[in-house]
Every structure is written in structure tokens, then in C-alpha cells.
Design an enzyme around this catalytic site. Structure first.
Site, PDB file in Angstrom:
ATOM      1  CE1 TYR A   1      -9.979  18.608  -8.009  1.00 46.62           C
ATOM      2  CE2 TYR A   1     -11.580  16.835  -7.817  1.00 46.62           C
ATOM      3  CZ  TYR A   1     -10.277  17.255  -7.954  1.00 46.62           C
ATOM      4  OH  TYR A   1      -9.261  16.329  -8.046  1.00 46.62           O
ATOM      5  CB  SER A   2     -14.121  21.622 -13.043  1.00 44.57           C
ATOM      6  OG  SER A   2     -14.994  22.694 -12.729  1.00 44.57           O
TER       7      SER A   2
ATOM      8  CD1 TRP B   1     -19.062  19.524  -1.681  1.00 46.90           C
ATOM      9  CD2 TRP B   1     -17.550  19.771  -3.314  1.00 46.90           C
ATOM     10  NE1 TRP B   1     -18.049  18.627  -1.450  1.00 46.90           N
ATOM     11  CE2 TRP B   1     -17.098  18.749  -2.433  1.00 46.90           C
ATOM     12  CE3 TRP B   1     -16.749  20.084  -4.414  1.00 46.90           C
ATOM     13  CZ2 TRP B   1     -15.908  18.050  -2.620  1.00 46.90           C
ATOM     14  CZ3 TRP B   1     -15.568  19.397  -4.607  1.00 46.90           C
ATOM     15  CH2 TRP B   1     -15.160  18.394  -3.712  1.00 46.90           C
TER      16      TRP B   1
ATOM     17  CB  SER C   1     -19.450  12.430  -4.135  1.00 51.18           C
ATOM     18  OG  SER C   1     -18.982  12.930  -2.899  1.00 51.18           O
ATOM     19  CE  LYS C   2     -25.561   9.995   2.405  1.00 53.66           C
ATOM     20  NZ  LYS C   2     -25.440  11.001   3.462  1.00 53.66           N
TER      21      LYS C   2
ATOM     22  CB  CYS D   1      -2.744  17.783 -12.761  1.00 54.93           C
ATOM     23  SG  CYS D   1      -3.467  16.156 -12.514  1.00 54.93           S
TER      24      CYS D   1
END
Length: 400
Positions: A137-138, A179, A200-201, A365
Site C-alpha cells: 500500500y504505497s 503487511w 496497526s493490529k 489522489c
């Protein structure tokens, strides 16, 4: 009636400045087209009270009206974003409240954890639907411009690890590990021993699971930990898509922390979104206000000049800077397309408001990066004061 005259005046003003593929439908059956061709976007105003959002169509107001269900919108999301920006630019001035102001927030461990969890702990299944198979996620790296998303994301990770010259046996800290894709790649392909941290859990749980599935638990440790609480020394440090949460005032401290964790001959990479406003202002027309309220609470974007200044204040020397703005415009565009393609599946995972937020956010975005409202910079750095002879003579080594 007052509202009728005001609306007609606004419509005339917009038509005078732009020809838009837009149809406006009112609750009383009246409709107005803003162009001669077939409308690509339809905005329905279900009640007179919703006109206030339309008559001052900042991106914050239009975004709020859409996600809160005050206005009904039909059309392809890329067309919707284009029309929204055209309405904003035709109606409001990009200064003052809707200009590129910089907002300062007080960052604490508790507030930062809450902001991260709000954004990333939607659900792992939600992100799996529209990200690549490794859930990166980047910003991806499209070396040739025609790669699929999964290939471009692996190339991005390799690009980073090659830039900082990761070697077998190196210890690597990944600040904001998501992740786990980068640390898994660093251990598998480059032979590094890695620590990945996240607040983030959901990310923590799945990253640990993926590390175990890859048989790398002896080489990778995933921690649920704030970067301010990390101790030790690392040969290599990466921070990808994380420093946007640090806060402008905290950047010298953030880079000083990286300095304290980095080996004397070590290398670090900071990869993050930057403002294109020299004064660290957010996007125009209220776009930053919308993102701060609905997407990234307490997020702050520095200009690349501010990044380099605070990096030096933290004891680090910038060795290489690369602008990947076009790459993030493409990445977000692919994410937005994936989101549209799997809309029915996503609606089963999140409520309608969350679906609408992310739908306009991803496409918005892509538009913002394409328009040079925001950018993406990778900065390779080391501890300041090293002998010049220890630095590379060229950038050739980066292109494997």
C-alpha cells in the site's frame, strides 16, 4: 425565489468558464446541463438544504455532501473527480480557507496510534480486494511504464533495497511495515535479518502470519510498536509511506531517531508523500481538509525542501533524491480502477459511507498527483559527516 436566482447565477457563472459533461437534477424535477454533449456525470439534489454544498463547491464541501449522502452522484469516478475539480476552480478562489494552508497537529503516541488504526484497520479483506497480491500500500515503481501492479510493486521494493545496498546478513528496520511485503522480500532475496514495526493490529497479525507461511520467522520479527520506542542498531532502515503521520514539527525528532538507530556506515531510505507547496501547504480547494476529516486524521505533508532541511537537523545527509510523482498517479489510478471493478464485493465488506470515502479518495489522489498538487519522493540518506570517499561515485549501482 431567492435560491432559484442564486442557483441560476451560479450555473451561468460555471457555464461561462467551463463546458462540463454534467447534468444537475433538482428535487422539483428541474434539470440543467452544463455542456452540449451527453452528460457523463449526474448530480441530484434531493432537497433545497443540500444546495449550500453545491453553491460553494470546494472539494471539502462536495466530498462531504457525497459521503454523507446529501448529494447523489452518478458516473465513472474519474469523471466525477474531474467535474468536482472544475466546479471548484470555476467557483472559489484557491486562497484563504481553500488555499494551501499548513495545519499543525499535536502528535502523541496515543493519537498517532488511533489515526493509524482508523485508516489501516478497516479490514484486511477490504485492502486485499483492490491492492496487489502482496498487499503493498504505497507508490509502485513502473520502470518501463507498462508493468502490471504486482510487478511494479515488487520493482518498487527491489528499487528501494538496491538503492540502500542491502547485503546478506544486514540488519534492516522497516518503519511502518504494512503487511510485511518489504521485509519478506529483503530476507528472501537479499539475505537480510529484518524487524518490521506497525501500529496497526490488523497489519501486525497478517504480517506475522505471512512471515510464518514464508518460513522466515527466524529471520524476520514483526512488532506492534511505535518507532519512538525502538532500540538497537541497524545497518539499513526503510520508512515507506509512514512519515506522513509524523507531523511537521516532529520531523527533526523523527530523523534524529533514525540517526540513533542507524549504524555509522549504514544507509536509510525515506519514501513518502510530499507537498508541492514550499510552505508545506495542503492541496487546494479544500482537498486536504476532506482527507484530514475522512481519510488520514492528523496527516501532514512537508515540502521536499523541508524534508531535506529537517533530515539534516536530525543528523542525516541526503545522498539521493528521486521524484516518483507520475508513478503514484498511475498507482492510485490502478487502485481506483480495481475499486470500481470490485465495488459489489467491497460494499459487502464496509458500510456505504466508508465505500464512498475510499471511492473518491483513491481517484482523487490519482488526480492530485497528476496535477502536481502533491508528490512522492524517495530520499536515500546516511549519517552526516562521513568521509567523501565512502560515498558512491555514481548512481549506476541503483539500476540492476
Amino acid at each position: 425565489m431567492f435560491w432559484e436566482k442564486k442557483l441560476e447565477h451560479w450555473i451561468d457563472g460555471v457555464r461561462h468558464q467551463s463546458i462540463l459533461p454534467l447534468r444537475l437534477q433538482l428535487w422539483n424535477g428541474k434539470q440543467f446541463d452544463f455542456g452540449s454533449s451527453t452528460p457523463q456525470v449526474t448530480i441530484r439534489v434531493p432537497h433545497v438544504s443540500a444546495l449550500s454544498y453545491l453553491l460553494k463547491p470546494s472539494l471539502a464541501n462536495l466530498g462531504k455532501a457525497y459521503v454523507e449522502g446529501k448529494l447523489e452522484v452518478e458516473g465513472r469516478v474519474s469523471e466525477i473527480i474531474g467535474v468536482a475539480n472544475a466546479l471548484a476552480s470555476a467557483t472559489i478562489k484557491p486562497k484563504g480557507k481553500f488555499g494551501r494552508i499548513a495545519r499543525a497537529f499535536h502528535h502523541t503516541r496515543e493519537k498517532d496510534a488511533q489515526a493509524i488504526q482508523y485508516h489501516y484497520d478497516v479490514s484486511n479483506d477490504f485492502y486485499k480486494v483492490w491492492l496487489d497480491e502482496n498487499m503493498v500500500y504505497s507508490c509502485a515503481y513502473f520502470e518501463n511504464g507498462n508493468e502490471d501492479l504486482a510487478t511494479a510493486q515488487l520493482k518498487k521494493i527491489d528499487h528501494i533495497l538496491t538503492k540502500i545496498q542491502v547485503r546478506p546478513g544486514d540488519t534492516l528496520l522497516d518503519i511502518g511495515c504494512g503487511w510485511g511485503a518489504l521485509v519478506i522480500r529483503a530476507a528472501q532475496k537479499y539475505g537480510a535479518r529484518c524487524v518490521g514495526i506497525t501500529l496497526s493490529k490488523n497489519q501486525f497479525d497478517l504480517a506475522k502470519e505471512r512471515v510464518a507461511q514464508a518460513g522466515l520467522s527466524d529471520r524476520i520479527e514483526i512488532r506492534l510498536q511505535d518507532y519512538r520506542d525502538v532500540d538497537g542498531t541497524f545497518n539499513r532502515i526503510t520508512s515507506v509511506g509512514m512519515f506522513e503521520h509524523v507531523g511537521l514539527k516532529n520531523l527533526p525528532m523523527y530523523f534524529a531517531k533514525i540517526h540513533s538507530l542507524l549504524a555509522n556506515d549504514g544507509l536509510a531510505m525515506n519514501h513518502g508523500i510530499t507537498s508541492t507547496d514550499p510552505d508545506n501547504g495542503e492541496t487546494v480547494y479544500g482537498g486536504g481538509e476532506f482527507i484530514g476529516k475522512y481519510v488520514f486524521p492528523h496527516g501532514e505533508l512537508p515540502h521536499i525542501g523541508h524534508v531535506l532541511k529537517t533530515m539534516q537537523e536530525g543528523g542525516l545527509e541526503a545522498l539521493d533524491v528521486e521524484n516518483l510523482r507520475s508513478h503514484y498517479a498511475r498507482t492510485c489510478g490502478i487502485w481506483a480502477d480495481n475499486f470500481e471493478t470490485h465495488a459489489d464485493q467491497i460494499k459487502r465488506l464496509v458500510d456505504d459511507k466508508r465505500y464512498r470515502i475510499w471511492r473518491v479518495y483513491l481517484s482523487g489522489c490519482s488526480y492530485a498527483f497528476a496535477q502536481d498538487w502533491v508528490s512522492l519522493n524517495q530520499v536515500v540518506c546516511s549519517k552526516a559527516g562521513r568521509e567523501a570517499t565512502s560515498l558512491p561515485w555514481s548512481r549506476r549501482y541503483m539500476y540492476y
